[in-house]
Scaffold this motif. Structure first.
Motif, short mmCIF file in Angstrom:
data_model
loop_
_atom_site.label_atom_id
_atom_site.label_comp_id
_atom_site.label_asym_id
_atom_site.label_seq_id
_atom_site.Cartn_x
_atom_site.Cartn_y
_atom_site.Cartn_z
N VAL A 3 0.84 -1.19 0.00
CA VAL A 3 0.00 0.00 0.00
C VAL A 3 0.88 1.24 0.00
O VAL A 3 1.68 1.44 0.92
CB VAL A 3 -0.94 0.03 1.22
CG1 VAL A 3 -1.79 1.30 1.19
CG2 VAL A 3 -1.83 -1.20 1.25
N GLU A 4 0.70 2.06 -1.04
CA GLU A 4 1.48 3.29 -1.16
C GLU A 4 0.70 4.47 -0.59
O GLU A 4 -0.54 4.47 -0.54
CB GLU A 4 1.81 3.59 -2.64
CG GLU A 4 2.55 2.50 -3.37
CD GLU A 4 1.63 1.54 -4.09
OE1 GLU A 4 2.08 0.92 -5.07
OE2 GLU A 4 0.45 1.43 -3.70
N SER A 5 1.44 5.49 -0.21
CA SER A 5 0.83 6.73 0.25
C SER A 5 1.83 7.86 0.04
O SER A 5 3.01 7.63 -0.23
CB SER A 5 0.44 6.64 1.73
OG SER A 5 1.58 6.44 2.54
N GLY A 6 1.35 9.08 0.19
CA GLY A 6 2.22 10.25 0.12
C GLY A 6 2.09 11.08 -1.13
O GLY A 6 2.65 12.17 -1.21
N GLU A 8 0.67 13.67 -3.77
CA GLU A 8 -0.09 14.92 -3.65
C GLU A 8 0.02 15.72 -4.93
O GLU A 8 0.81 15.40 -5.81
CB GLU A 8 0.48 15.77 -2.50
CG GLU A 8 0.31 15.24 -1.12
CD GLU A 8 0.87 16.21 -0.09
OE1 GLU A 8 1.25 15.76 1.00
OE2 GLU A 8 0.95 17.42 -0.38
N LEU A 18 7.20 9.54 -0.57
CA LEU A 18 6.27 8.45 -0.78
C LEU A 18 6.62 7.29 0.13
O LEU A 18 7.81 7.04 0.40
CB LEU A 18 6.30 7.99 -2.23
CG LEU A 18 6.06 9.05 -3.30
CD1 LEU A 18 6.03 8.40 -4.68
CD2 LEU A 18 4.80 9.84 -3.04
N CYS A 20 5.58 3.07 1.15
CA CYS A 20 4.98 1.82 0.72
C CYS A 20 5.11 0.84 1.88
O CYS A 20 6.23 0.58 2.34
CB CYS A 20 5.69 1.30 -0.53
SG CYS A 20 5.25 -0.38 -1.02
N THR A 118 0.14 5.61 -5.92
CA THR A 118 -0.24 6.88 -5.33
C THR A 118 0.07 7.97 -6.36
O THR A 118 1.12 7.95 -7.00
CB THR A 118 0.52 7.13 -4.01
OG1 THR A 118 0.04 8.33 -3.39
CG2 THR A 118 2.02 7.21 -4.19
#
Length: 124
Positions: A3-6, A8, A18, A20, A118
């Motif tokens: 799961v990736e995030s960050g 914008e 970012l 993961c 993301t």
């Protein structure tokens, strides 16, 4: 599962980090990498890192702006991105290569597990 995030929407020249996270412990000897896919383009390699964080490989277009790292204790992978340009706009995905794969880190077909990505949008 990854799961990736960050991701914008940012202005050119900005920085992003970012992340993961793997839902399970990443295998010893695994390679993890970041790829990106811009609208209308194919997926391309950004950076890869071995289990022990050496070696590390970057795509030429990174040009010292991005730094990949991993924390095996946290089952996590990171990508620090600086001096972003509109050309960096893409969906960034992390992948994991199980041990025993060949030496080609840049081929996304060599990765066994992927996150959904993301989105990073850089405006001028």
């Amino acid at each position: 599962r990854l799961v990736e995030s960050g991701g914008e929407s940012v202005q050119a020249g900005s920085s992003l980090r970012l992340s993961c996270v793997a839902s399970e412990r990443t295998p010893v000897g695994s390679v993890m990498g970041w790829f990106r896919q811009a609208p209308g383009k194919s997926r391309e390699f950004v950076a890869g890192i071995s289990w022990i964080s050496r070696p590390i490989r970057y795509a030429d277009f990174v040009k010292g702006r991005f730094t990949i790292s991993r924390d095996n204790a946290q089952n996590s992978l990171y990508l620090e991105m600086t001096d972003l340009t509109p050309e960096d706009t893409a969906v960034y995905s992390c992948g994991l290569r199980n041990p025993g794969r060949g030496p080609t880190w840049t081929n996304h077909n060599e990765y066994d597990i992927w996150g959904r990505g993301t989105r990073v949008t850089v405006s001028s």
